[in-house]
Design a protein around this motif. Structure first.
Motif, mmCIF file in Angstrom:
data_model
loop_
_atom_site.group_PDB
_atom_site.id
_atom_site.type_symbol
_atom_site.label_atom_id
_atom_site.label_comp_id
_atom_site.label_asym_id
_atom_site.label_seq_id
_atom_site.Cartn_x
_atom_site.Cartn_y
_atom_site.Cartn_z
ATOM 1 N N VAL A 1 -14.152 -8.880 -23.448
ATOM 2 C CA VAL A 1 -15.647 -8.421 -23.507
ATOM 3 C C VAL A 1 -16.363 -9.362 -22.733
ATOM 4 O O VAL A 1 -16.288 -10.602 -23.007
ATOM 5 C CB VAL A 1 -15.736 -8.190 -24.908
ATOM 6 C CG1 VAL A 1 -17.494 -7.792 -25.144
ATOM 7 C CG2 VAL A 1 -15.465 -6.776 -25.509
ATOM 8 N N VAL A 2 -17.468 -9.012 -22.188
ATOM 9 C CA VAL A 2 -18.321 -9.885 -21.526
ATOM 10 C C VAL A 2 -19.819 -9.971 -22.214
ATOM 11 O O VAL A 2 -20.064 -8.836 -22.417
ATOM 12 C CB VAL A 2 -18.615 -9.684 -19.845
ATOM 13 C CG1 VAL A 2 -19.397 -10.762 -19.412
ATOM 14 C CG2 VAL A 2 -17.264 -10.028 -19.214
ATOM 15 N N GLY A 3 -20.265 -11.083 -22.738
ATOM 16 C CA GLY A 3 -21.679 -10.845 -23.220
ATOM 17 C C GLY A 3 -22.521 -11.858 -22.571
ATOM 18 O O GLY A 3 -22.361 -12.730 -21.998
ATOM 19 N N ALA A 4 -23.933 -11.614 -22.797
ATOM 20 C CA ALA A 4 -24.758 -12.576 -22.146
ATOM 21 C C ALA A 4 -25.953 -12.485 -22.968
ATOM 22 O O ALA A 4 -26.353 -11.299 -23.609
ATOM 23 C CB ALA A 4 -25.184 -11.943 -20.789
ATOM 24 N N ARG A 5 -26.563 -13.492 -22.794
ATOM 25 C CA ARG A 5 -27.960 -13.844 -23.776
ATOM 26 C C ARG A 5 -28.971 -14.137 -22.982
ATOM 27 O O ARG A 5 -28.961 -15.198 -22.019
ATOM 28 C CB ARG A 5 -27.660 -14.704 -24.782
ATOM 29 C CG ARG A 5 -28.971 -14.989 -25.476
ATOM 30 C CD ARG A 5 -28.829 -16.116 -26.543
ATOM 31 N NE ARG A 5 -30.499 -16.246 -26.867
ATOM 32 C CZ ARG A 5 -30.761 -16.997 -27.869
ATOM 33 N NH1 ARG A 5 -29.867 -17.166 -28.951
ATOM 34 N NH2 ARG A 5 -32.145 -17.044 -28.193
ATOM 35 N N ARG A 6 -30.128 -13.497 -22.909
ATOM 36 C CA ARG A 6 -31.408 -14.108 -22.199
ATOM 37 C C ARG A 6 -32.738 -13.586 -23.269
ATOM 38 O O ARG A 6 -33.018 -12.526 -23.152
ATOM 39 C CB ARG A 6 -31.655 -13.485 -20.911
ATOM 40 C CG ARG A 6 -32.848 -14.371 -20.270
ATOM 41 C CD ARG A 6 -33.391 -13.372 -19.340
ATOM 42 N NE ARG A 6 -32.728 -13.501 -18.042
ATOM 43 C CZ ARG A 6 -32.888 -12.364 -17.180
ATOM 44 N NH1 ARG A 6 -33.750 -11.584 -17.233
ATOM 45 N NH2 ARG A 6 -32.103 -12.339 -16.059
ATOM 46 N N GLY A 7 -33.043 -14.341 -24.128
ATOM 47 C CA GLY A 7 -33.936 -14.012 -24.955
ATOM 48 C C GLY A 7 -33.618 -13.133 -26.266
ATOM 49 O O GLY A 7 -34.217 -13.375 -27.496
ATOM 50 N N SER A 8 -32.801 -12.370 -26.496
ATOM 51 C CA SER A 8 -32.215 -11.834 -27.571
ATOM 52 C C SER A 8 -31.154 -12.673 -28.023
ATOM 53 O O SER A 8 -30.165 -13.003 -27.378
ATOM 54 C CB SER A 8 -31.806 -10.235 -27.219
ATOM 55 O OG SER A 8 -32.967 -9.596 -26.744
ATOM 56 N N PRO A 9 -30.867 -12.868 -29.334
ATOM 57 C CA PRO A 9 -29.945 -13.532 -29.981
ATOM 58 C C PRO A 9 -28.526 -13.055 -29.893
ATOM 59 O O PRO A 9 -28.265 -11.700 -29.692
ATOM 60 C CB PRO A 9 -30.369 -13.544 -31.549
ATOM 61 C CG PRO A 9 -31.067 -12.611 -31.622
ATOM 62 C CD PRO A 9 -31.869 -12.120 -30.529
ATOM 63 N N LEU A 10 -27.362 -13.924 -29.729
ATOM 64 C CA LEU A 10 -26.154 -13.299 -29.678
ATOM 65 C C LEU A 10 -25.403 -14.431 -30.031
ATOM 66 O O LEU A 10 -25.441 -15.740 -30.010
ATOM 67 C CB LEU A 10 -25.564 -13.000 -28.070
ATOM 68 C CG LEU A 10 -24.624 -11.840 -27.822
ATOM 69 C CD1 LEU A 10 -25.099 -10.691 -28.746
ATOM 70 C CD2 LEU A 10 -24.648 -11.621 -26.266
ATOM 71 N N VAL A 11 -24.228 -14.244 -31.137
ATOM 72 C CA VAL A 11 -23.498 -15.297 -31.537
ATOM 73 C C VAL A 11 -22.194 -14.793 -31.488
ATOM 74 O O VAL A 11 -21.710 -13.644 -31.396
ATOM 75 C CB VAL A 11 -23.473 -15.600 -32.984
ATOM 76 C CG1 VAL A 11 -25.178 -16.116 -33.314
ATOM 77 C CG2 VAL A 11 -23.423 -14.519 -34.044
#
Ligand code: F6R
Length: 614
Positions: free
Chosen positions: A176-186
């Motif tokens: 799974v690829v995740g990315a964050r710009r402005g919205s939180p992700l942990v």
């Protein structure tokens, strides 16, 4: 606003995704969906309505597979329908994507993709992003894992706006690829399994080890490891241990989180001042400000930014600081400050107030204040939030998770923190030790007063039942009780959908009085203080025009008792601490009115707890 959960590991993904999504429902609850790699391809389930609707669909036709992504939505682009729910697929139907945030240039991107032959089935900006990533992946030579990561990176270069995303591809099981710009992700770090989520709370039963992704970072998540890359390349990460908050996110014996949280206030208020009173110096200690007393004394002005309830707490704070420390305080909606050109005095200390610590408008305003060179401190509840991390210091509320969408306990904690700050600043200037001690004593008595006041909940319920048919209400107060009137009106609107307006009481005759009639109750905050007589005059003005009066008054106030149609009695305390007691009956009033009207108290329509879009 919108919640994301992803899982990669040896277990069945579906029950984990549904369970974790349930803990994110406060972020949005108009539709939900999941996509799981089932060994043959991507299988998607999505439903409008609550997560329970999705769970029902999944129970009826389970999706089997060990990696998946999921989403609970608060609609921004496109109505909350099954089709608009996430995940969205790319043109090949092999790539699925969930997204939290807003893509501002989506129309331009859509036109470009449409010209290239792409067809879209939803009205969302997210589907555009799925197609963009998919197109980039399809153009890659090897179509391997690295290509998916590159495709995400390239697509993100083309989009403007805020986002947190999770992506999977049918040909790349176990990634799974995740990315964050402005919205939180942990990232949730498990044993032989890994998770991705919008906040740590979602992962509480599964792991207490997390990595908080920073802006512009991309993660490739596998069952046995994960790689994080920033725009500068591969990055070493710091795994943090978090406190497991599962128990406290339980309703206990209360029918709703909102009521539970209202009743928690004796404890949460105590937590806000615990360890922060300096009895020897008749002052307070706020070590998290990261400022020496000499540095603090140098500031000539204070500027408070926040939204909704948090801003109302800041408005009470303004009154407290100006009264006790004689330092001028500006308060402004974070969303307005962010784009305004108003000049700010160079010796200004900023405070960003936010329960969640993730509110996009407040975060944007904090960044703007810092960009202009100001020191900006946070008053947050969520210690691992972006605002808590990006501010130059601050004060935590220690109120525990606030799950009810309407903010209650966070408000009183914020006001207590402003009281501590006002005392501290006051003592650095001209506040006497004797006056400060009286305030500190009143703070210490607050939990007992709150206990006594909450015992009156049933009286408030009876008043609420009597006035629940009103379609409009006015809330009035003066000075520090003006923001209490605003907060009372906001609570009423949010959970009952009854129109309500908050005003400084004297504004009544400047137009608002035209609304007064026998069907429009006026709630007047009129505890004994320097403007008590003025409030009585306003009460008479409403009465003379046949408007029902509901007054927040001190226990045993005969004058008001004889004039008002109903009285919310509150114990008497120090005039500057009184607003914290005065707001309690208003919280209860909106709660009981909502129950009488059969509203969905903890999840009112159109709202979300954490507003992570502008
Ligand atoms: C009102 C309410 C909202 C929030 C506002 C700011 O009950 O919940 O008005 O107060 O969205 O949220 P935070 O404090 O998380 O920044």
């Amino acid at each position: 606003m919108c919640g994301i959960v992803a899982y990669v590991g040896p277990r069945d993904a579906q029950p984990i995704l549904l369970d974790a999504l349930g803990r994110l429902e406060y972020r949005g609850y108009d539709s939900a969906g999941l996509a799981i790699l089932n060994g043959k391809g991507v299988e998607v389930r999505k439903k409008s309505g609550r997560i329970e609707e999705l769970a029902k669909a999944c129970r009826a036709k389970p999706v089997e597979g060990k990696s998946g992504i999921s989403h609970t939505r608060w609609a921004t682009h496109g109505a909350p329908t099954d089709t608009n729910a996430h995940p969205h697929l790319d043109a090949s139907g092999k790539l699925a994507l969930v997204h939290n945030g807003v893509i501002e240039n989506y129309l331009e991107l859509k036109q470009h993709l449409t010209k290239a032959g792409h067809k879209f089935s939803s009205d969302t900006d997210t589907e555009i992003l799925a197609h963009l990533v998919g197109e980039s992946f399809e153009h890659s030579k090897e179509k391997g894992e690295k290509c998916l990561i590159d495709a995400v990176r390239k697509a993100l270069q083309k989009v403007q706006g805020t986002l947190g995303i999770a992506v999977l591809h049918a040909d790349l099981p176990g990634l799974v690829v995740g990315a964050r710009r402005g919205s939180p992700l942990v990232i949730g770090v498990g044993n032989g399994e890994n998770f991705l989520a919008s906040d740590t709370q979602a992962l509480a039963p599964y792991t207490d080890r997390v990595v908080i992704l920073q802006d512009q970072e991309i993660v490739a998540l596998y069952a046995d490891h994960f790689d994080v890359a920033s725009p500068l390349g591969q990055k070493a990460v710091h795994v943090e241990k978090i406190e497991n908050g599962v128990a406290s996110s339980d309703k206990g014996s209360h029918p709703h989180f909102m009521l539970k949280e209202i009743f928690e206030q004796p404890e949460t208020v105590r937590n806000a001042f615990r360890g922060r009173l300096d009895l020897e110096e008749s002052s307070t200690k706020l070590g998290g400000l990261n400022l020496s007393l000499d540095q603090l004394r140098e500031y000539e002005r204070i500027f408070v930014i926040g939204c909704g309830t948090a801003l109302h707490a800041g408005m009470v704070g303004k009154y407290l600081i100006e009264t006790l420390a004689k330092i001028p305080v500006d308060t402004q909606h974070a969303s307005e400050f962010r784009y305004s050109d108003s000049p700010v005095h160079p010796k200004t200390l900023f405070f960003a107030v936010s329960q969640s610590g993730e509110t996009a408008d407040t975060l944007g305003a904090l960044r703007e204040a810092k960009r202009r060179g100001f020191r900006c401190l946070g008053i947050c509840n969520n210690v691992s939030s972006t605002i808590a991390r990006e501010s130059d210091g601050g004060v935590y509320m220690h109120a525990g998770p606030e799950i009810g969408v309407a903010a209650t306990k966070s408000f009183t904690s914020q006001v207590v923190i402003f009281t501590l700050l006002a005392i501290l600043l006051g003592r650095l200037h001209s506040l006497s030790a004797a006056d400060s001690r009286r305030l500190i004593e009143a703070l210490q008595q607050l939990p007992d007063h709150l206990h006594a006041l909450l015992k009156r909940s049933d009286e408030v319920r009876k008043i609420a039942a009597k006035f629940a048919s009103a379609r409009s209400m006015l809330f009035l107060g003066r000075l520090a009780n003006f923001p209490i009137a605003l907060e009372g009106a906001l609570k009423m609107k949010e959970v009952t959908y009854v129109h309500a307006e908050g005003y400084p009481a004297a504004e009544l005759k400047h137009g608002v009085i035209a609304l007064v009639d026998k069907d429009t109750p006026t709630v007047l905050v009129a505890t004994h203080d320097g403007v008590y007589d003025k409030n009585l005059s306003n009460l008479q003005e409403v009465k003379a025009r046949g408007g029902p009066i509901l007054a927040v008054a001190h226990e045993g106030d005969q004058k008001i008792g004889g004039l008002a149609d109903a009285v919310f009695s509150v114990p008497k305390t120090h005039e500057l601490i009184q607003p914290i007691l005065n707001v309690i009956p208003l919280q209860l009033f909106s709660y009981h009115t909502a129950v009488a009207l059969n509203r969905d108290v903890d999840k009112p329509r159109n709202l979300a707890k954490s507003v992570t879009v502008e």
